[in-house]
Design an enzyme around this catalytic site. Structure first.
Site, PDB file in Angstrom:
ATOM      1  N   GLY A 184       0.845  -1.187   0.000  1.00 10.86           N
ATOM      2  CA  GLY A 184       0.000   0.000   0.000  1.00 10.86           C
ATOM      3  C   GLY A 184       0.875   1.230   0.000  1.00 10.86           C
ATOM      4  O   GLY A 184       2.053   1.159   0.378  1.00 10.86           O
ATOM      5  N   GLN A 237       3.191  10.050   1.185  1.00  8.33           N
ATOM      6  CA  GLN A 237       4.467   9.367   1.361  1.00  8.33           C
ATOM      7  C   GLN A 237       5.459   9.680   0.247  1.00  8.33           C
ATOM      8  O   GLN A 237       6.673   9.467   0.420  1.00  8.33           O
ATOM      9  CB  GLN A 237       4.259   7.852   1.464  1.00  8.33           C
ATOM     10  CG  GLN A 237       3.530   7.418   2.744  1.00  8.33           C
ATOM     11  CD  GLN A 237       3.360   5.938   2.837  1.00  8.33           C
ATOM     12  OE1 GLN A 237       2.371   5.402   2.326  1.00  8.33           O
ATOM     13  NE2 GLN A 237       4.289   5.257   3.464  1.00  8.33           N
ATOM     14  N   CYS A 284       5.825   0.053   7.863  1.00  7.03           N
ATOM     15  CA  CYS A 284       5.487   1.232   7.075  1.00  7.03           C
ATOM     16  C   CYS A 284       6.710   1.640   6.261  1.00  7.03           C
ATOM     17  O   CYS A 284       7.830   1.671   6.779  1.00  7.03           O
ATOM     18  CB  CYS A 284       5.081   2.383   7.992  1.00  7.03           C
ATOM     19  SG  CYS A 284       4.620   3.896   7.121  1.00  7.03           S
ATOM     20  N   LEU A 285       6.500   1.943   5.003  1.00  6.04           N
ATOM     21  CA  LEU A 285       7.625   2.328   4.141  1.00  6.04           C
ATOM     22  C   LEU A 285       8.233   3.668   4.587  1.00  6.04           C
ATOM     23  O   LEU A 285       9.344   3.990   4.208  1.00  6.04           O
ATOM     24  CB  LEU A 285       7.155   2.405   2.688  1.00  6.04           C
ATOM     25  CG  LEU A 285       6.646   1.079   2.122  1.00  6.04           C
ATOM     26  CD1 LEU A 285       6.080   1.268   0.731  1.00  6.04           C
ATOM     27  CD2 LEU A 285       7.734   0.015   2.135  1.00  6.04           C
ATOM     28  N   HIS A 316      -4.530   1.681   7.656  1.00  5.09           N
ATOM     29  CA  HIS A 316      -3.158   2.188   7.780  1.00  5.09           C
ATOM     30  C   HIS A 316      -2.942   3.343   6.800  1.00  5.09           C
ATOM     31  O   HIS A 316      -2.401   4.386   7.151  1.00  5.09           O
ATOM     32  CB  HIS A 316      -2.163   1.052   7.503  1.00  5.09           C
ATOM     33  CG  HIS A 316      -0.732   1.460   7.501  1.00  5.09           C
ATOM     34  ND1 HIS A 316       0.158   1.121   8.482  1.00  5.09           N
ATOM     35  CD2 HIS A 316      -0.010   2.204   6.603  1.00  5.09           C
ATOM     36  CE1 HIS A 316       1.346   1.644   8.206  1.00  5.09           C
ATOM     37  NE2 HIS A 316       1.272   2.301   7.067  1.00  5.09           N
ATOM     38  N   GLU A 317      -3.401   3.144   5.551  1.00  8.47           N
ATOM     39  CA  GLU A 317      -3.200   4.182   4.526  1.00  8.47           C
ATOM     40  C   GLU A 317      -4.069   5.403   4.788  1.00  8.47           C
ATOM     41  O   GLU A 317      -3.624   6.543   4.582  1.00  8.47           O
ATOM     42  CB  GLU A 317      -3.512   3.608   3.133  1.00  8.47           C
ATOM     43  CG  GLU A 317      -2.666   2.412   2.724  1.00  8.47           C
ATOM     44  CD  GLU A 317      -1.176   2.630   2.856  1.00  8.47           C
ATOM     45  OE1 GLU A 317      -0.452   1.646   3.030  1.00  8.47           O
ATOM     46  OE2 GLU A 317      -0.718   3.798   2.833  1.00  8.47           O
ATOM     47  N   HIS A 322      -2.498   7.728   7.079  1.00  3.31           N
ATOM     48  CA  HIS A 322      -1.504   8.594   6.412  1.00  3.31           C
ATOM     49  C   HIS A 322      -2.172   9.862   5.883  1.00  3.31           C
ATOM     50  O   HIS A 322      -1.585  10.950   5.931  1.00  3.31           O
ATOM     51  CB  HIS A 322      -0.839   7.858   5.240  1.00  3.31           C
ATOM     52  CG  HIS A 322       0.339   7.002   5.613  1.00  3.31           C
ATOM     53  ND1 HIS A 322       1.478   7.505   6.186  1.00  3.31           N
ATOM     54  CD2 HIS A 322       0.549   5.684   5.473  1.00  3.31           C
ATOM     55  CE1 HIS A 322       2.342   6.517   6.383  1.00  3.31           C
ATOM     56  NE2 HIS A 322       1.812   5.399   5.965  1.00  3.31           N
TER      57      HIS A 322
HETATM   58  O1  K2U Z   1       1.895   2.744   4.177  1.00  7.64           O
HETATM   59  C1  K2U Z   1       2.845   2.028   3.915  1.00  7.64           C
HETATM   60  O2  K2U Z   1       3.995   2.300   4.247  1.00  7.64           O
HETATM   61  C2  K2U Z   1       2.596   0.744   3.189  1.00  7.64           C
HETATM   62  C3  K2U Z   1       2.612  -0.426   4.099  1.00  7.64           C
HETATM   63  C4  K2U Z   1       1.196  -0.937   4.104  1.00  7.64           C
HETATM   64  C5  K2U Z   1       0.846  -1.854   5.216  1.00  7.64           C
HETATM   65  C6  K2U Z   1       1.244  -1.606   6.510  1.00  7.64           C
HETATM   66  C7  K2U Z   1       0.855  -2.461   7.519  1.00  7.64           C
HETATM   67  C8  K2U Z   1       0.064  -3.558   7.241  1.00  7.64           C
HETATM   68  C9  K2U Z   1      -0.317  -3.793   5.946  1.00  7.64           C
HETATM   69  C10 K2U Z   1       0.059  -2.943   4.944  1.00  7.64           C
HETATM   70  C11 K2U Z   1       3.718  -1.281   3.508  1.00  7.64           C
HETATM   71  O3  K2U Z   1       3.243  -2.103   2.545  1.00  7.64           O
HETATM   72  S1  K2U Z   1       4.669  -2.052   4.744  1.00  7.64           S
HETATM   73  C12 K2U Z   1       5.233  -3.512   4.135  1.00  7.64           C
HETATM   74  C13 K2U Z   1       4.280  -4.644   4.382  1.00  7.64           C
HETATM   75  C14 K2U Z   1       4.171  -5.592   3.433  1.00  7.64           C
HETATM   76  C15 K2U Z   1       3.329  -6.666   3.647  1.00  7.64           C
HETATM   77  C16 K2U Z   1       2.586  -6.784   4.804  1.00  7.64           C
HETATM   78  C17 K2U Z   1       2.710  -5.827   5.769  1.00  7.64           C
HETATM   79  C18 K2U Z   1       3.561  -4.732   5.571  1.00  7.64           C
HETATM   80 ZN    ZN Z   2       2.679   3.492   6.119  1.00  8.95          ZN
END
Ligand code: K2U
Ligand code: ZN
Length: 168
Positions: free
Chosen positions: A46, A51, A94-95, A136-137, A140
């Site tokens: 996501g 971001q 989180c990225l 989560h998104e 943001h």
């Molecule tokens: O917002 C972001 O940084 C994207 C996250 C989204 C996410 C966070 C927590 C749980 C699910 C999705 C990134 O994709 S973090 C990397 C990731 C990859 C697979 C599963 C969980 C987190």
């Molecule tokens: Zn995030």
């Protein structure tokens, strides 16, 4: 299409509340294309526009597993219109807070309304990883990071770790 830089803590831009978009046009679709390419490259499942430094209420997502066909999703001006009282815990990352993970409790199911890539109005139920990721998104878009749901000590530890990572 272009891979854009992903902002990381403690960049103050990440605390900004993003603005609704007036409409889905080719310019916005170009932004969403860049967001998706950036997300796949990270890699992540996501990404919110803030971001990559764009304070617009826009999210991209792809929950397809490794080896499955890609299933890109686009959310413009998303709103959560219902939340379950039941909550679930999930180990989030989180990225924008690289290499830090911790459990966050969130409503297990949500109902969302948004515009898709073509500007069509959609209403959809989400549960499981879809519910976790969209919440989560959407955090943001309101300038909230998953570490803001943790203790102050854990939040400070996360920021300290990312600063050290970036300085290395
Ligand atoms: O917002 C972001 O940084 C994207 C996250 C989204 C996410 C966070 C927590 C749980 C699910 C999705 C990134 O994709 S973090 C990397 C990731 C990859 C697979 C599963 C969980 C987190
Ligand atoms: Zn995030």
């Amino acid at each position: 299409m272009a891979i854009r830089e992903i902002l990381t803590v403690p960049n103050p831009l990440l605390k900004q509340v993003s603005e609704p978009v007036a409409g889905v046009d080719d310019e916005l679709r170009a932004l969403m294309d860049d967001m998706l390419e950036t997300m796949y490259d990270a890699p992540g499942i996501g990404l919110a526009a803030i971001q990559i430094g764009a304070p617009k209420r826009v999210i991209v997502m792809d929950l397809a597993r490794e080896g499955e066909e890609k299933q890109p999703r686009y959310f413009v001006n998303p709103e959560i219109v219902w939340r379950s009282e039941e909550t679930s815990g999930y180990e989030e990352g989180c990225l924008s807070v690289p290499e830090y993970y911790d459990e966050v409790q969130r409503p297990s199911k949500v109902k969302i309304r948004y515009l898709n890539y073509r500007g069509e109005a959609i209403e959809e139920d989400a549960e499981g990883l879809y519910a976790v990721c969209i919440q989560h998104e959407m955090d943001h878009l309101d300038g909230v990071l998953f570490i803001d749901h943790l203790s102050r000590l854990k939040r400070e530890q996360a920021v300290k770790k990312v600063k050290k990572l970036k300085a290395a």
